[in-house]
Design a protein around this motif. Structure first.
Motif, PDB file in Angstrom:
ATOM      1  N   MET A 290       0.991  -1.057   0.195  1.00 40.15           N
ATOM      2  CA  MET A 290       0.100   0.024   0.099  1.00 40.15           C
ATOM      3  C   MET A 290       0.976   1.448  -0.016  1.00 40.15           C
ATOM      4  SD  MET A 290      -2.931  -1.269  -0.177  1.00 40.15           S
ATOM      5  CE  MET A 290      -2.347  -2.613  -0.999  1.00 40.15           C
ATOM      6  N   GLY A 291       1.862   1.243  -0.767  1.00 35.38           N
ATOM      7  CA  GLY A 291       2.623   2.437  -1.017  1.00 35.38           C
ATOM      8  C   GLY A 291       3.923   2.788   0.172  1.00 35.38           C
ATOM      9  N   LEU A 292       3.779   1.735   1.020  1.00 29.33           N
ATOM     10  CA  LEU A 292       4.819   1.984   2.249  1.00 29.33           C
ATOM     11  C   LEU A 292       6.238   1.319   1.586  1.00 29.33           C
ATOM     12  CD1 LEU A 292       2.953   0.722   5.475  1.00 29.33           C
ATOM     13  CD2 LEU A 292       3.572   3.210   4.881  1.00 29.33           C
ATOM     14  N   ASN A 293       7.325   1.988   2.037  1.00 27.04           N
ATOM     15  CA  ASN A 293       8.478   1.781   1.520  1.00 27.04           C
ATOM     16  C   ASN A 293       9.245   0.465   2.428  1.00 27.04           C
ATOM     17  OD1 ASN A 293      11.095   1.494   0.469  1.00 27.04           O
ATOM     18  ND2 ASN A 293      11.881   3.418   0.934  1.00 27.04           N
ATOM     19  N   ILE A 294       8.784  -0.549   2.216  1.00 28.31           N
ATOM     20  CA  ILE A 294       9.172  -1.984   2.939  1.00 28.31           C
ATOM     21  C   ILE A 294      10.124  -2.827   2.279  1.00 28.31           C
ATOM     22  CG2 ILE A 294       8.134  -3.652   4.067  1.00 28.31           C
ATOM     23  CD1 ILE A 294       5.722  -2.212   4.771  1.00 28.31           C
ATOM     24  N   ALA A 295       9.954  -3.135   1.183  1.00 32.45           N
ATOM     25  CA  ALA A 295      10.807  -4.320   0.421  1.00 32.45           C
ATOM     26  C   ALA A 295      12.303  -3.876   0.560  1.00 32.45           C
ATOM     27  CB  ALA A 295      10.282  -3.985  -1.226  1.00 32.45           C
ATOM     28  N   LYS A 296      12.639  -2.589   0.286  1.00 30.38           N
ATOM     29  CA  LYS A 296      14.042  -2.160   0.454  1.00 30.38           C
ATOM     30  C   LYS A 296      14.852  -2.885   1.663  1.00 30.38           C
ATOM     31  CE  LYS A 296      17.323   1.660   0.102  1.00 30.38           C
ATOM     32  NZ  LYS A 296      17.272   2.996   0.039  1.00 30.38           N
ATOM     33  N   TYR A 297      14.045  -2.581   2.786  1.00 31.57           N
ATOM     34  CA  TYR A 297      14.769  -2.984   4.071  1.00 31.57           C
ATOM     35  C   TYR A 297      14.525  -4.428   4.234  1.00 31.57           C
ATOM     36  CZ  TYR A 297      14.632   1.945   3.970  1.00 31.57           C
ATOM     37  OH  TYR A 297      14.952   3.200   3.635  1.00 31.57           O
ATOM     38  N   ILE A 298      13.236  -4.969   4.113  1.00 24.46           N
ATOM     39  CA  ILE A 298      12.857  -6.212   4.488  1.00 24.46           C
ATOM     40  C   ILE A 298      13.648  -7.229   3.673  1.00 24.46           C
ATOM     41  CG2 ILE A 298      11.045  -7.999   4.384  1.00 24.46           C
ATOM     42  CD1 ILE A 298      10.918  -6.202   6.921  1.00 24.46           C
ATOM     43  N   ASN A 299      13.944  -6.991   2.415  1.00 30.60           N
ATOM     44  CA  ASN A 299      14.517  -7.861   1.424  1.00 30.60           C
ATOM     45  C   ASN A 299      16.007  -8.202   1.888  1.00 30.60           C
ATOM     46  OD1 ASN A 299      12.019  -8.460   0.009  1.00 30.60           O
ATOM     47  ND2 ASN A 299      12.472  -7.124  -1.589  1.00 30.60           N
ATOM     48  N   VAL A 300      16.489  -7.355   2.618  1.00 32.02           N
ATOM     49  CA  VAL A 300      17.895  -7.583   3.066  1.00 32.02           C
ATOM     50  C   VAL A 300      17.995  -8.885   3.717  1.00 32.02           C
ATOM     51  CG1 VAL A 300      19.814  -6.941   4.607  1.00 32.02           C
ATOM     52  CG2 VAL A 300      18.548  -5.260   3.194  1.00 32.02           C
ATOM     53  N   PHE A 301      16.848  -9.308   4.487  1.00 28.17           N
ATOM     54  CA  PHE A 301      16.685 -10.535   5.195  1.00 28.17           C
ATOM     55  C   PHE A 301      15.965 -11.854   4.343  1.00 28.17           C
ATOM     56  CE2 PHE A 301      16.516  -6.663   8.035  1.00 28.17           C
ATOM     57  CZ  PHE A 301      17.561  -6.884   8.805  1.00 28.17           C
ATOM     58  N   LYS A 302      15.877 -11.514   3.158  1.00 25.19           N
ATOM     59  CA  LYS A 302      15.167 -12.511   2.412  1.00 25.19           C
ATOM     60  C   LYS A 302      15.978 -13.924   2.558  1.00 25.19           C
ATOM     61  CE  LYS A 302      16.705 -11.526  -2.329  1.00 25.19           C
ATOM     62  NZ  LYS A 302      17.728 -10.273  -1.879  1.00 25.19           N
ATOM     63  N   VAL A 303      15.379 -15.053   2.501  1.00 25.09           N
ATOM     64  CA  VAL A 303      16.032 -16.231   2.536  1.00 25.09           C
ATOM     65  C   VAL A 303      16.351 -16.764   1.181  1.00 25.09           C
ATOM     66  CG1 VAL A 303      14.583 -16.933   4.527  1.00 25.09           C
ATOM     67  CG2 VAL A 303      13.870 -17.513   2.221  1.00 25.09           C
ATOM     68  N   SER A 304      17.387 -17.379   1.100  1.00 28.35           N
ATOM     69  CA  SER A 304      17.984 -17.981  -0.264  1.00 28.35           C
ATOM     70  C   SER A 304      17.546 -19.151  -0.545  1.00 28.35           C
ATOM     71  CB  SER A 304      19.562 -18.081  -0.142  1.00 28.35           C
ATOM     72  OG  SER A 304      20.001 -18.911   0.859  1.00 28.35           O
ATOM     73  N   THR A 305      17.227 -20.138   0.665  1.00 28.70           N
ATOM     74  CA  THR A 305      16.457 -21.601   0.448  1.00 28.70           C
ATOM     75  C   THR A 305      15.491 -21.648   1.054  1.00 28.70           C
ATOM     76  OG1 THR A 305      18.833 -22.489   0.349  1.00 28.70           O
ATOM     77  CG2 THR A 305      17.143 -23.810   0.782  1.00 28.70           C
ATOM     78  N   GLN A 306      14.383 -22.030   0.135  1.00 25.70           N
ATOM     79  CA  GLN A 306      12.770 -21.988   0.689  1.00 25.70           C
ATOM     80  C   GLN A 306      12.767 -23.777   0.850  1.00 25.70           C
ATOM     81  OE1 GLN A 306      10.819 -20.036   1.321  1.00 25.70           O
ATOM     82  NE2 GLN A 306       8.754 -20.754   1.125  1.00 25.70           N
ATOM     83  N   LEU A 307      12.416 -24.129   2.398  1.00 29.03           N
ATOM     84  CA  LEU A 307      12.353 -25.506   2.793  1.00 29.03           C
ATOM     85  C   LEU A 307      10.595 -25.980   2.831  1.00 29.03           C
ATOM     86  CD1 LEU A 307      14.412 -24.909   5.828  1.00 29.03           C
ATOM     87  CD2 LEU A 307      15.260 -25.516   3.515  1.00 29.03           C
ATOM     88  N   ASP A 308      10.563 -27.193   2.716  1.00 24.08           N
ATOM     89  CA  ASP A 308       9.422 -27.695   3.026  1.00 24.08           C
ATOM     90  C   ASP A 308       8.324 -27.680   1.950  1.00 24.08           C
ATOM     91  OD1 ASP A 308       8.162 -29.452   5.168  1.00 24.08           O
ATOM     92  OD2 ASP A 308       7.028 -27.697   5.972  1.00 24.08           O
ATOM     93  N   LEU A 309       8.993 -27.673   0.786  1.00 25.22           N
ATOM     94  CA  LEU A 309       7.948 -27.599  -0.380  1.00 25.22           C
ATOM     95  C   LEU A 309       7.457 -28.858  -0.802  1.00 25.22           C
ATOM     96  CD1 LEU A 309      10.276 -25.110  -2.565  1.00 25.22           C
ATOM     97  CD2 LEU A 309       8.407 -24.351  -1.356  1.00 25.22           C
ATOM     98  N   THR A 310       6.286 -28.759  -1.414  1.00 31.36           N
ATOM     99  CA  THR A 310       5.657 -29.865  -2.157  1.00 31.36           C
ATOM    100  C   THR A 310       5.586 -29.680  -3.823  1.00 31.36           C
ATOM    101  OG1 THR A 310       4.408 -30.631  -0.270  1.00 31.36           O
ATOM    102  CG2 THR A 310       3.882 -31.591  -2.351  1.00 31.36           C
ATOM    103  N   LEU A 311       6.764 -30.061  -4.312  1.00 32.14           N
ATOM    104  CA  LEU A 311       6.785 -29.672  -5.902  1.00 32.14           C
ATOM    105  C   LEU A 311       5.496 -30.162  -6.601  1.00 32.14           C
ATOM    106  CD1 LEU A 311      10.454 -30.017  -6.555  1.00 32.14           C
ATOM    107  CD2 LEU A 311       9.284 -27.859  -6.243  1.00 32.14           C
ATOM    108  N   SER A 312       5.082 -31.286  -6.150  1.00 36.91           N
ATOM    109  CA  SER A 312       3.926 -31.857  -6.750  1.00 36.91           C
ATOM    110  C   SER A 312       2.599 -30.999  -6.794  1.00 36.91           C
ATOM    111  CB  SER A 312       3.591 -33.358  -6.317  1.00 36.91           C
ATOM    112  OG  SER A 312       3.161 -33.118  -4.998  1.00 36.91           O
ATOM    113  N   THR A 313       2.543 -30.242  -5.859  1.00 33.62           N
ATOM    114  CA  THR A 313       1.529 -29.123  -5.880  1.00 33.62           C
ATOM    115  C   THR A 313       2.004 -27.791  -5.999  1.00 33.62           C
ATOM    116  OG1 THR A 313       1.650 -29.217  -3.423  1.00 33.62           O
ATOM    117  CG2 THR A 313       0.304 -30.698  -4.309  1.00 33.62           C
ATOM    118  N   LEU A 314       3.225 -27.267  -5.912  1.00 32.99           N
ATOM    119  CA  LEU A 314       3.643 -26.102  -6.545  1.00 32.99           C
ATOM    120  C   LEU A 314       3.456 -25.553  -7.860  1.00 32.99           C
ATOM    121  CD1 LEU A 314       5.172 -23.515  -5.061  1.00 32.99           C
ATOM    122  CD2 LEU A 314       7.249 -24.859  -6.186  1.00 32.99           C
ATOM    123  N   ALA A 315       2.887 -24.391  -7.709  1.00 39.66           N
ATOM    124  CA  ALA A 315       2.776 -23.775  -9.044  1.00 39.66           C
ATOM    125  C   ALA A 315       4.109 -23.390  -9.346  1.00 39.66           C
ATOM    126  CB  ALA A 315       1.724 -22.680  -9.091  1.00 39.66           C
TER     127      ALA A 315
END
Length: 423
Positions: A290-315
């Motif tokens: 909603m226009g708040l400047n959040i992505a620039k700061y939060i994405n510093v902490f984004k994960v590189s590996t996503q766990l616990d996925l079910t590829l058979s149901t993931l789009a």
């Protein structure tokens, strides 16, 4: 998850492989809403019946005045119900023990039946349980000394960090087998003790829980015939420090004829495009907030590996064919000729991958083919196992075209996997 395991002291024989599961959404298990779940993976060999599972709270199941209450994670129960993995692991343990000391379990199993058994619906073979038990020496400690009067005794070190009944399988195959389990979770220890008692295993004689640091170090006193390891976590990644544990066990704690189970793993990956993976791992823009400047700061902490996925149901859209990244053989000598660390602990590989359709390369999901031994394998991509998959997210998506070739640089270090892409 609260698991109530009742031990009936008057029943030490093998009953079967059904487990009563009572699901509850409140703090009281409702008997009239229970449902039965078949646990075929135990082969009717490790009896896991009368385990009352509820999603929360505590309730009691009593058997002749004895009540045991433990709390288990959902993935622990999922592992117990994973008949494919249980089948492969049990039969790998049986064949390995037969190879190490054939006379130690000849009276406890029918080898010909095991080899000729044709699996149907993943229900394992029936064991020959007509043999008379060998008397075990009463002792509160586990010893791996192969004295003249115990030449058939096997020593098993179970390094699993999940609710693994692998050590109990080994003890059940031969009641003179010394089993040492390095399970750090007290609740899981309690569950294993209850399961052992329900299956007639003498805990004082041949089953002991110890700290991993007590048995897994260069100055360890004990040497083991068989080391069992849970290489892959249920979430789809290598268990933390597992490759280092295997290297130490192989170098310092295993007898010259000893075996590590599983014996090998092969790691596969593929290139995909997936908006779902992107939105689950980072803030995609200020318009989403909603226009708040959040992505620039939060994405510093984004994960590189996503766990616990079910590829058979993931789009997702697959933009390359699956490719092999690493193959690790845990029963090869770990000490390198020049005295350096084992090569499987730290390696990098460049793989030329052809793009099969236009799109954006967003992530590289990966999975494991686990060779328990040469005859029994399981794959963590298999929907009928308890495992999930993991995916490595690129720093930024890459536009790719059909027929284009990219170089995937896969790095394995510290029991972790990560990637880089070169065009």
């Amino acid at each position: 998850m609260c698991c109530k395991i009742s031990h009936n002291a008057s029943h030490s024989h093998v009953k079967g492989h059904d487990m009563d599961v009572k699901k509850s959404t409140n703090n009281i298990s409702r008997e009239n809403e229970s449902e039965n779940v078949s646990l075929s993976g135990a082969d009717g060999f490790i009896d896991l019946d009368k385990m009352d599972l509820s999603s929360s709270g505590q309730s009691c199941t009593k058997s002749e005045g004895t009540t045991n209450v433990v709390f288990l994670e959902e993935h622990d129960v999922a592992l117990l119900n994973d008949s494919k993995t249980q089948f492969a692991l049990l039969n790998a343990i049986k064949s390995t023990m037969m190879r190490l000391k054939p006379s130690s379990i000849q009276a406890s199993m029918n080898k010909d039946e095991t080899e000729s058994y044709e699996r149907k619906d993943f229900v394992p073979d029936q064991l020959n349980k007509t043999s008379e038990k060998t008397a075990a020496t009463k002792s509160s400690s586990i010893s791996t000394d192969q004295s003249s009067d115990s030449s058939n005794k096997l020593s098993v070190l179970d390094l699993s960090q999940v609710l693994s009944v692998a050590g109990l399988y080994a003890a059940k195959l031969n009641d003179t087998t010394n089993v040492c389990i390095t399970q750090p979770n007290r609740n899981v220890q309690h569950a294993l003790q209850c399961i052992a008692k329900n299956n007639g295993l003498d805990i004082e004689s041949n089953l002991k829980f110890v700290s991993k640091s007590d048995v897994l170090h260069p100055n360890a006193d004990a040497l083991w015939d068989l080391v069992i390891v849970d290489v892959v976590e249920p979430t789809g990644v290598l268990r933390q420090q597992v490759l280092e544990d295997i290297a130490v066990a192989r170098t310092f704690c295993l007898k010259s004829s000893g075996i590590v189970l599983p014996g090998e793993i092969t790691i596969f990956g593929m290139c995909v495009e997936s908006s779902n993976l992107l939105s689950d791992t980072r803030v995609l823009g200020d318009d989403r907030t909603m226009g708040l400047n959040i992505a620039k700061y939060i994405n510093v902490f984004k994960v590189s590996t996503q766990l616990d996925l079910t590829l058979s149901t993931l789009a997702y859209k697959q933009v390359s064919l699956p490719f092999l990244m690493f193959h690790l053989n845990f029963n090869q000598p770990c000490q390198e000729a020049d005295g350096t660390i084992p090569s499987h602990l730290n390696q990098s590989k460049s793989i030329s991958v052809e793009i099969t359709q236009d799109g954006r390369l967003v992530a590289i999901p990966y999975w494991f083919d686990i060779g328990m031994d040469k005859d029994h394998r399981v794959n963590t991509m298999d929907k009928e196992t308890h495992w999930k998959q993991a995916a490595f997210l690129l720093e930024e998506p890459i536009e790719v075209k059909k027929g284009q070739k990219v170089v995937v640089i896969a790095t394995l270090k510290g029991s972790s996997i990560w990637f880089d892409i070169k065009r």
